[in-house]
Scaffold this active site. Structure first.
Site, PDB file in Angstrom:
ATOM      1  N   ASP A   9      -4.261  -6.077   5.060  1.00  0.00           N
ATOM      2  CA  ASP A   9      -5.327  -6.844   5.704  1.00  0.00           C
ATOM      3  C   ASP A   9      -5.334  -8.297   5.235  1.00  0.00           C
ATOM      4  OD1 ASP A   9      -6.415  -4.839   7.339  1.00  0.00           O
ATOM      5  OD2 ASP A   9      -7.338  -3.912   5.585  1.00  0.00           O
ATOM      6  N   LYS A  13     -10.326  -2.836  18.680  1.00  0.00           N
ATOM      7  CA  LYS A  13      -8.956  -3.316  18.919  1.00  0.00           C
ATOM      8  C   LYS A  13      -8.685  -3.503  20.413  1.00  0.00           C
ATOM      9  CE  LYS A  13      -7.736  -2.449  14.537  1.00  0.00           C
ATOM     10  NZ  LYS A  13      -6.946  -3.146  13.550  1.00  0.00           N
ATOM     11  N   ASN A  59       0.850  -1.194   0.000  1.00  0.00           N
ATOM     12  CA  ASN A  59       0.000   0.000   0.000  1.00  0.00           C
ATOM     13  C   ASN A  59       0.885   1.244   0.000  1.00  0.00           C
ATOM     14  OD1 ASN A  59       0.541   0.806   2.849  1.00  0.00           O
ATOM     15  ND2 ASN A  59      -0.411  -1.175   3.253  1.00  0.00           N
ATOM     16  N   ASP A  80      -4.441  -9.611  13.131  1.00  0.00           N
ATOM     17  CA  ASP A  80      -4.371  -8.213  13.563  1.00  0.00           C
ATOM     18  C   ASP A  80      -3.321  -8.100  14.675  1.00  0.00           C
ATOM     19  OD1 ASP A  80      -4.860  -5.696  14.855  1.00  0.00           O
ATOM     20  OD2 ASP A  80      -6.771  -5.646  13.787  1.00  0.00           O
ATOM     21  N   ILE A  81      -2.210  -7.479  14.350  1.00  0.00           N
ATOM     22  CA  ILE A  81      -1.075  -7.422  15.292  1.00  0.00           C
ATOM     23  C   ILE A  81      -1.449  -6.615  16.534  1.00  0.00           C
ATOM     24  CG2 ILE A  81       1.337  -6.701  15.565  1.00  0.00           C
ATOM     25  CD1 ILE A  81       1.537  -6.891  12.439  1.00  0.00           C
ATOM     26  N   LYS A 113       8.026 -17.294 -10.902  1.00  0.00           N
ATOM     27  CA  LYS A 113       7.223 -16.217 -11.482  1.00  0.00           C
ATOM     28  C   LYS A 113       6.026 -16.817 -12.238  1.00  0.00           C
ATOM     29  CE  LYS A 113       7.546 -12.445 -14.774  1.00  0.00           C
ATOM     30  NZ  LYS A 113       8.288 -11.882 -15.883  1.00  0.00           N
ATOM     31  N   LYS A 125     -12.944   1.699  15.914  1.00  0.00           N
ATOM     32  CA  LYS A 125     -11.707   0.904  15.833  1.00  0.00           C
ATOM     33  C   LYS A 125     -11.043   0.783  17.206  1.00  0.00           C
ATOM     34  CE  LYS A 125     -10.126   1.034  11.530  1.00  0.00           C
ATOM     35  NZ  LYS A 125      -9.450   1.554  10.349  1.00  0.00           N
TER      36      LYS A 125
END
Ligand code: CTP
Length: 425
Positions: free
Chosen positions: A300, A366, A231, A327-328, A310, A362
């Site tokens: 995610d 979390k 990202n 999810d760390i 390849k 969130k």
């Protein structure tokens, strides 16, 4: 602490305004040069100090003038260079020089000068001045520069330990090619690193004793050996938080995804690639941490299968299947350690819309006491940002400012929260 109170007072009220400032504005720095090849770097150092807003008084030993001329340093510092205690125009210069100083930085500091400091020898202007400086109010920073054998010599190490015990701040040395042709430890730090250390010395030490673990940057999820999914996170916010935490006196471990950013001075950096690598490293390092700040934009999902070779075109585009990454932040925050009062967890949320509502949701999902929201696309890759801090008592906006300024405010806020729950380093 004034700033901490300010942050609390502004909860649910007007945004805190942060001004972009030159980091050394109004600081008066005495820059001492002793004899060493690294004097050539001191010219650039002086220029950077002025650029950061400082006023600079250069003091040179006789040996330093063999490596760079006082004329050069005078031109760059915009002041006559102080060279000798026997100057009729400036009687008692060794006293006056440090009375208006905010800090003294000796760069380069030779092995001989370290030995002088260790013994309190005062037979030239610079050593006299160091001995006469107000020890409790004017920090003395030492940037050693010498051959690797001189650096490693027990006498030098003994002298460095002595001057540290006497209150000097001994900065590190670089490793690499030396002017003499040898390779090893003993190079003077680069001018930008010295500036970073100097700026750090003026920051409030609100996290002394703490160990701060930070994730930063994107993760990269491989599809095959040459392709992957990632990202747009640049890692700049996380790196700024790492720098601010270290400036505040913490030991800092920075777990960085693939980014091309220099490591902030004094920060232990661990490079990782995928979300799984990041999770493993974080869970390992969390044992020592007292504060965990998750700034990383963790992917995610990852492809459920990574091809060994390849993937070649075959007429049909490949179909990818994904599995969700662990999810760390949630894993750590909801672990026994995260639930204890020994670890304070902070999350970040990069949103594209409904920032406040998403950040509040969130934070609860979390299970973290503090969540920092920002608009991702507006912040990715930029040097500036704007944040909103969300906790159980409300929200606090940190208005648009440089990421480093915001990171420092965030660190002060975190420090006041950890103090409030009795979590010390
Ligand atoms: N985070 C994490 N591990 C993940 C995903 C997110 O540690 N696998 C952390 C991020 O570092 C950040 C916080 O969780 O501190 C929020 O990340 P974000 O990507 O905004 O939220 P998500 O939980 O992924 O939710 P969504 O993508 O649906 O907004």
């Amino acid at each position: 602490m004034r700033l901490g109170r300010l942050l609390h007072i502004t909860l649910n009220r007007t945004p805190v305004t942060v001004q972009r400032m030159k980091d050394l504005l109004d600081k008066h720095i005495v820059l001492g040069l002793t004899g060493g090849i690294a004097c050539y770097k001191s010219a650039e150092l002086c220029r950077l100090l002025i650029k950061c807003g400082a006023s600079v008084q250069v003091v040179m030993t006789e040996a330093a003038t063999q490596f760079i001329t006082p004329v050069t340093m005078q031109a760059l510092s915009q002041r006559p260079v102080a060279l000798s205690p026997w100057n009729e125009a400036h009687a008692l210069a060794h006293i006056h020089l440090t009375r208006e100083a905010d800090a003294c930085l000796i760069a380069p500091c030779s092995a001989d000068f370290v030995a002088k400091l260790a013994h309190g020898t005062a037979n030239d202007l610079l050593s006299l001045m160091c001995l006469a400086r107000p020890i409790n109010t004017v920090p003395l920073l030492i940037a050693p520069a010498m051959n690797r054998e001189m650096w490693a010599h027990p006498a030098t190490q003994r002298n460095l330990a002595q001057i540290t015990a006497d209150g000097a701040v001994v900065l590190g040395v670089g490793t690499g090619d030396q002017a003499c042709g040898e390779v090893g430890d003993g190079r003077m730090l680069e001018p930008h690193e010295l500036i970073e250390e100097l700026i750090a010395c003026f920051q409030p030490k609100v996290l002394t004793g703490h160990h701060v673990l930070i994730t930063a940057g994107p993760t990269y999820e491989a599809i095959d050996p040459v392709r992957g999914i990632t990202n747009l996170s640049s890692g700049k916010m996380g790196f700024a938080v790492a720098r601010a935490a270290r400036e505040a006196g913490a030991t800092v471990t920075l777990v960085a995804g693939p980014v091309s950013l220099p490591t902030p001075c004094g920060v232990n950096r661990m490079d990782v690639r995928s979300a799984s690598n990041m999770l493993q490293t974080v869970m390992d390092k969390a044992k020592e941490a007292t504060i965990f700040i998750a700034t990383a934009a963790v992917a995610d999902w990852r492809p459920d299968f990574v091809a060994d070779q390849k993937i070649k075109k075959s007429g049909q585009p490949p179909v990818l299947h994904f599995i969700e990454n662990t999810d760390i932040l949630a894993t750590l925050a909801q672990s026994e350690r995260g639930q204890s009062r020994d670890l304070f967890c902070v999350g970040f949320a990069a949103e594209t819309q409904d920032l406040l509502a998403n950040a509040q949701e969130k934070r609860l999902r979390k299970g973290v006491p503090l969540l920092v929201g920002n608009i991702g696309p507006a912040a990715f890759g930029q040097d500036d940002n704007a944040l909103v801090l969300v906790d159980e008592s409300g929200t606090c906006e940190l208005a648009h400012a440089s990421k480093l300024s915001l990171a420092r405010l965030l660190i002060v806020h975190i420090a006041s929260r950890t103090r409030a729950i009795g979590l010390s380093g």
